[in-house]
Motif scaffolding. Sequence first.
Motif, PDB file in Angstrom:
ATOM      1  N   MET A 194      -9.806  -7.130 -16.803  1.00  0.00           N
ATOM      2  CA  MET A 194      -9.202  -5.828 -16.570  1.00  0.00           C
ATOM      3  C   MET A 194      -8.527  -5.856 -15.208  1.00  0.00           C
ATOM      4  SD  MET A 194     -10.913  -2.023 -16.453  1.00  0.00           S
ATOM      5  CE  MET A 194     -11.092  -1.954 -18.225  1.00  0.00           C
ATOM      6  N   HIS A 195      -7.232  -5.575 -15.185  1.00  0.00           N
ATOM      7  CA  HIS A 195      -6.493  -5.624 -13.932  1.00  0.00           C
ATOM      8  C   HIS A 195      -6.344  -4.216 -13.360  1.00  0.00           C
ATOM      9  CE1 HIS A 195      -5.298  -9.870 -14.119  1.00  0.00           C
ATOM     10  NE2 HIS A 195      -5.271  -9.684 -15.427  1.00  0.00           N
ATOM     11  N   MET A 196      -6.555  -4.116 -12.068  1.00  0.00           N
ATOM     12  CA  MET A 196      -6.401  -2.840 -11.384  1.00  0.00           C
ATOM     13  C   MET A 196      -4.919  -2.550 -11.174  1.00  0.00           C
ATOM     14  SD  MET A 196      -9.490  -1.825 -10.996  1.00  0.00           S
ATOM     15  CE  MET A 196      -9.291  -0.462  -9.841  1.00  0.00           C
ATOM     16  N   ASN A 197      -4.562  -1.301 -11.290  1.00  0.00           N
ATOM     17  CA  ASN A 197      -3.188  -0.880 -11.057  1.00  0.00           C
ATOM     18  C   ASN A 197      -2.952  -0.770  -9.559  1.00  0.00           C
ATOM     19  OD1 ASN A 197      -0.613   0.049 -11.386  1.00  0.00           O
ATOM     20  ND2 ASN A 197      -1.210   2.153 -11.877  1.00  0.00           N
ATOM     21  N   MET A 198      -2.342  -1.805  -8.994  1.00  0.00           N
ATOM     22  CA  MET A 198      -2.181  -1.851  -7.541  1.00  0.00           C
ATOM     23  C   MET A 198      -0.707  -1.884  -7.159  1.00  0.00           C
ATOM     24  SD  MET A 198      -5.156  -4.364  -6.121  1.00  0.00           S
ATOM     25  CE  MET A 198      -4.748  -3.826  -4.457  1.00  0.00           C
ATOM     26  N   ASP A 199      -0.407  -1.136  -6.136  1.00  0.00           N
ATOM     27  CA  ASP A 199       0.928  -1.181  -5.536  1.00  0.00           C
ATOM     28  C   ASP A 199       1.000  -2.402  -4.637  1.00  0.00           C
ATOM     29  OD1 ASP A 199       3.110  -0.727  -3.667  1.00  0.00           O
ATOM     30  OD2 ASP A 199       3.210   1.292  -4.520  1.00  0.00           O
ATOM     31  N   GLU A 202       0.124  -1.660  -1.188  1.00  0.00           N
ATOM     32  CA  GLU A 202      -1.125  -0.934  -0.945  1.00  0.00           C
ATOM     33  C   GLU A 202      -1.972  -1.666   0.095  1.00  0.00           C
ATOM     34  OE1 GLU A 202      -4.831   1.028  -3.477  1.00  0.00           O
ATOM     35  OE2 GLU A 202      -3.207  -0.050  -4.494  1.00  0.00           O
ATOM     36  N   VAL A 203      -2.460  -0.914   1.068  1.00  0.00           N
ATOM     37  CA  VAL A 203      -3.289  -1.482   2.141  1.00  0.00           C
ATOM     38  C   VAL A 203      -4.720  -0.987   1.951  1.00  0.00           C
ATOM     39  CG1 VAL A 203      -3.691  -1.628   4.611  1.00  0.00           C
ATOM     40  CG2 VAL A 203      -1.334  -1.581   3.724  1.00  0.00           C
ATOM     41  N   LEU A 204      -5.639  -1.909   1.834  1.00  0.00           N
ATOM     42  CA  LEU A 204      -7.053  -1.565   1.688  1.00  0.00           C
ATOM     43  C   LEU A 204      -7.730  -1.615   3.050  1.00  0.00           C
ATOM     44  CD1 LEU A 204      -7.760  -3.676  -1.512  1.00  0.00           C
ATOM     45  CD2 LEU A 204      -7.516  -1.195  -1.378  1.00  0.00           C
TER      46      LEU A 204
END
Length: 466
Positions: A194-199, A202-204
Amino acid sequence: MPGDMRPLRALLCLWLVARAALGSRVRTRRELGPGLYQNGVYDAGGSYCQRGDVCCRGRDDGCTVPYHDTLCYCDLFCNRTVSDCCPDFWEYCLGIPAPFPKAQGCARAGLNYPTGATYRENCNLCTCGPGGQWQCEDHACLMDGELIDAVNRGNFGWRATNYSQFWGMTLEDGIRHRLGTFRPSATVMNMNEMHMNMDSNEVLPRHFDAAAKWPGMIHGPLDQGNCAGSWAFSTAAVASDRISIHSMGHMTPALSPQNLLSCDTRNQRGCSGGRLDGAWWYLRRRGVVTDECYPFTSQQSEPGPQPCMMHSRSTGRGKRQATARCPNPRTRSNEIYQSTPPYRLSSSEKEIMKELLENGPVQAILEVHEDFFMYKSGIYRHTPVAEGKGPKYQRHGTHSVKITGWGEEQLPDGQTQKYWTAANSWGTAWGEDGHFRIARGVNECEVETFVVGVWGRVSTEDMPHK
């Protein structure tokens, strides 16, 4: 009486002697004094005779001491031409040298010990051989002072220590009894990620701790003892946190690993190991009760699971309840908790981080090497300190843990070391209060190879209402 009665009298005498020996009182080591054990060695050459009328001047069947695996008489019964009993009889009772040479012994700490004496050197048993030399086993020990010193002298970024609960165990013991997760099958390893919807921009955050974001909903590290059941402990730990988070703190169950160990028997082996996919299947289909209801009792590895004490039935609206009373008689709350099917995450560092940040702790497998058992603090990486010590140190096994956060640390050379924070199941006396940090983004010990998330099965009526 007619006939020669001497054979019959001899048989009767032997029978009386045997009966007296069986009925005699065996003295304890405390009664015998400190001579039996010196410097941790079983000393077969203590003072076995007692001066006076009781033992040395006549026959007394009660005058016995344990000697190896038999009883030894300390009276004139020892006045024989063999030395299998009371090795000090001649000198102590009669005051004369023995008519036969004494067996050659082994020296240790300035003292001499007879053939057959034993002592333990950590996890290895040493025995005094006939040639006067100590013969020791050659196992790799779980706690190895040389390896601990090598880690602490080196610049590896973490510290090692000697744990008393592991002292005397072999490395093989540690792998067999302290881990307990079967490596996922090829079918499970190939399940869709399952892949996360990431920009892409995006900065974590640089640091994250699930307990800080969800206070009161993240449960502390567990202790599996010498039960090879990390498959059940890590599953119960992750499910407990996820149900707490997804119910917004309305339910905060500490789920029971013992429920899984005893009741999830489909291709599982209880405290002798199990599969993560099987554990999640059971949580989804059957569910488990809390640890308070079904406390942990399997302290060490066993041939198979203990008998299951709980069964469940549907109570409507998707809920289930145990049909048996809790094994713990002090609680009546036998509610069953369930989860949705698990989903595998991508091995991408950032995707695992985002899943943690949004949905809570995740489960991961870990390949455990000999040095991990000695971990005390810092950012762990498998070190090469055991190289050159032979193949017996190259053993490793599969474990499973709960990842709870991440961070980074500035090293003395100016570089930045990234890490995961994870909860182990070896109690809070191990590591950093039961947790450990491990290098992040490099799949250290395969910690990013197989990462699993899950949703707690929470209905709307379980959610808090405003």
